[in-house]
Design a protein around this motif. Structure first.
Motif, mmCIF file in Angstrom:
data_model
loop_
_atom_site.group_PDB
_atom_site.id
_atom_site.type_symbol
_atom_site.label_atom_id
_atom_site.label_comp_id
_atom_site.label_asym_id
_atom_site.label_seq_id
_atom_site.Cartn_x
_atom_site.Cartn_y
_atom_site.Cartn_z
ATOM 1 N N LYS A 1 0.835 -1.181 0.000
ATOM 2 C CA LYS A 1 0.000 0.000 0.000
ATOM 3 C C LYS A 1 0.879 1.244 0.000
ATOM 4 C CE LYS A 1 -3.707 2.299 2.569
ATOM 5 N NZ LYS A 1 -4.561 2.260 3.782
ATOM 6 N N GLY B 1 -3.328 3.813 -3.086
ATOM 7 C CA GLY B 1 -3.744 2.447 -3.390
ATOM 8 C C GLY B 1 -2.590 1.464 -3.297
ATOM 9 N N THR B 2 -2.835 0.246 -3.793
ATOM 10 C CA THR B 2 -1.829 -0.820 -3.769
ATOM 11 C C THR B 2 -0.979 -0.764 -5.029
ATOM 12 O OG1 THR B 2 -3.271 -2.236 -2.452
ATOM 13 C CG2 THR B 2 -1.451 -3.301 -3.614
ATOM 14 N N LYS C 1 -5.957 11.500 -6.227
ATOM 15 C CA LYS C 1 -5.647 10.205 -5.601
ATOM 16 C C LYS C 1 -6.130 10.144 -4.147
ATOM 17 C CE LYS C 1 -3.534 8.220 -9.080
ATOM 18 N NZ LYS C 1 -4.040 6.989 -9.705
ATOM 19 N N ASP D 1 -4.124 8.657 -0.320
ATOM 20 C CA ASP D 1 -4.079 7.200 -0.444
ATOM 21 C C ASP D 1 -3.880 6.851 -1.920
ATOM 22 O OD1 ASP D 1 -4.309 4.499 -0.301
ATOM 23 O OD2 ASP D 1 -6.344 4.462 0.522
#
Length: 322
Positions: free
Chosen positions: A118, A150-151, A136, A148
């Motif tokens: 992450k 994301g992955t 984002k 954040d």
């Protein structure tokens, strides 16, 4: 009678305490009085001192042990985390203007060794900036902003941006520096955005004084007042004119340029003003009833926060001659 005892190589005289005689060497004669008297001087001498051990001709060489060089232990885990993620940043330029909104962009790249993780971007804005929005999935709490991302898989990238407004109270010339940090799993990277400075700004305003009517052939007087409302000094202020007029007289502040004129005012500090007194006449033949219209604009290399008061227009109707 003197007795002599011989033992362990020494002749001991029993009468030594009485006669004050010291022990003699075994090789000396002690047979009779004559012999004792003959060697009295030698017997009274103290025994020779033992010789001290001679110093060696050469001092023994001291061999200092060479310090052992210990190579620093490489911690693979730390090295891998330091290179596991990278952060690149871009800023809005060299200067920012109070009251305006600008964008700071960033790009995150995951390099491994993890396969995925992450990614989160964080920053704390300085007091001169106020968070407006962000890409984002960004949110703010006070001056702290978190996005954040994301992955991200190994080798993946994610780009984002935050928009912030410069405070109107920001000090002119002050440096604005923003530092961002990205985490990808346990890896972390920190980088500053290019620094910018708060622009020195001014608010120039111009007002006019001109007659509403003028007789044909007469010179039209103009008075152009320029003011600087601040907050900084306005450098190299000029007034530019456009319209069918011709400035007459010996006023050296104005020079012709194209179809108009450029009049020098100079620098104005905050709160300072200056007035240009000019005389002009219509260009060409103007009949009675015509309206001579001219525009006047104040400009400066210094950034102007309010350009709505930088321009004025003079209108003068031409009347018949007497």
């Amino acid at each position: 009678m003197i007795r002599t005892l011989k033992g362990r190589g020494l002749v001991l005289l029993t009468a030594a305490p009485l006669l004050g005689v010291v022990p003699m060497a075994a090789g000396a004669s002690a047979a009779g009085p004559g012999a004792g008297e003959g060697h009295h001087g030698a017997a009274s001498k103290p025994p020779p001192r033992p010789r001290a051990h001679a110093k060696p001709a050469h001092k023994p060489t001291k061999h200092k042990p060479k310090p052992t060089k210990h190579k620093p232990t490489k911690h693979k885990a730390h090295g891998e985390q330091a290179a596991a993620v990278t952060l690149r940043t871009t800023g809005p330029g060299k200067s920012v203007i109070p009251g305006r909104t600008y964008e700071w962009t960033f790009k995150v790249t995951a390099k491994g060794p993890k396969k995925s993780g992450k990614a989160v971007f964080r920053t704390t804005l300085p007091k001169s900036l106020a968070f407006v929005s962000g890409e984002k999935d960004c949110a703010s709490e006070g001056r702290q902003v978190e996005c954040d991302l994301g992955t991200l898989k190994k080798g993946g990238t994610a780009a984002g941006a935050i928009k912030a407004k410069v405070s109107r109270r920001a000090e002119p010339g002050a440096k604005v520096s923003v530092r961002g940090t990205v985490t990808w799993g346990k890896a972390r990277a920190t980088r500053r955005f290019p620094a910018v400075r708060v622009a020195r700004t001014a608010d120039l305003a111009i007002s006019k004084a001109a007659p509403t009517t003028a007789r044909a052939g007469a010179k039209i007087p103009y008075a152009m007042k320029v003011r600087n409302l601040g907050p900084s000094t306005a450098e190299n202020v000029t007034v530019e004119s456009a319209g069918p007029i011709k400035i007459v007289g010996r006023d050296t502040a104005c020079i012709a340029r194209g179809r108009g004129y450029v009049c020098s005012v100079g620098s104005l500090r905050k709160g300072e003003s200056r007035t240009l007194h000019l005389k002009a006449e219509p260009s060409g033949n103007v009949r009675a009833g015509a309206v001579v219209r001219s525009s006047w604009t104040v400009v400066s290399p210094t950034t102007d926060l309010n350009e709505g008061n930088n321009r004025t227009t003079a209108r003068t109707r031409i009347t018949k001659r007497r």
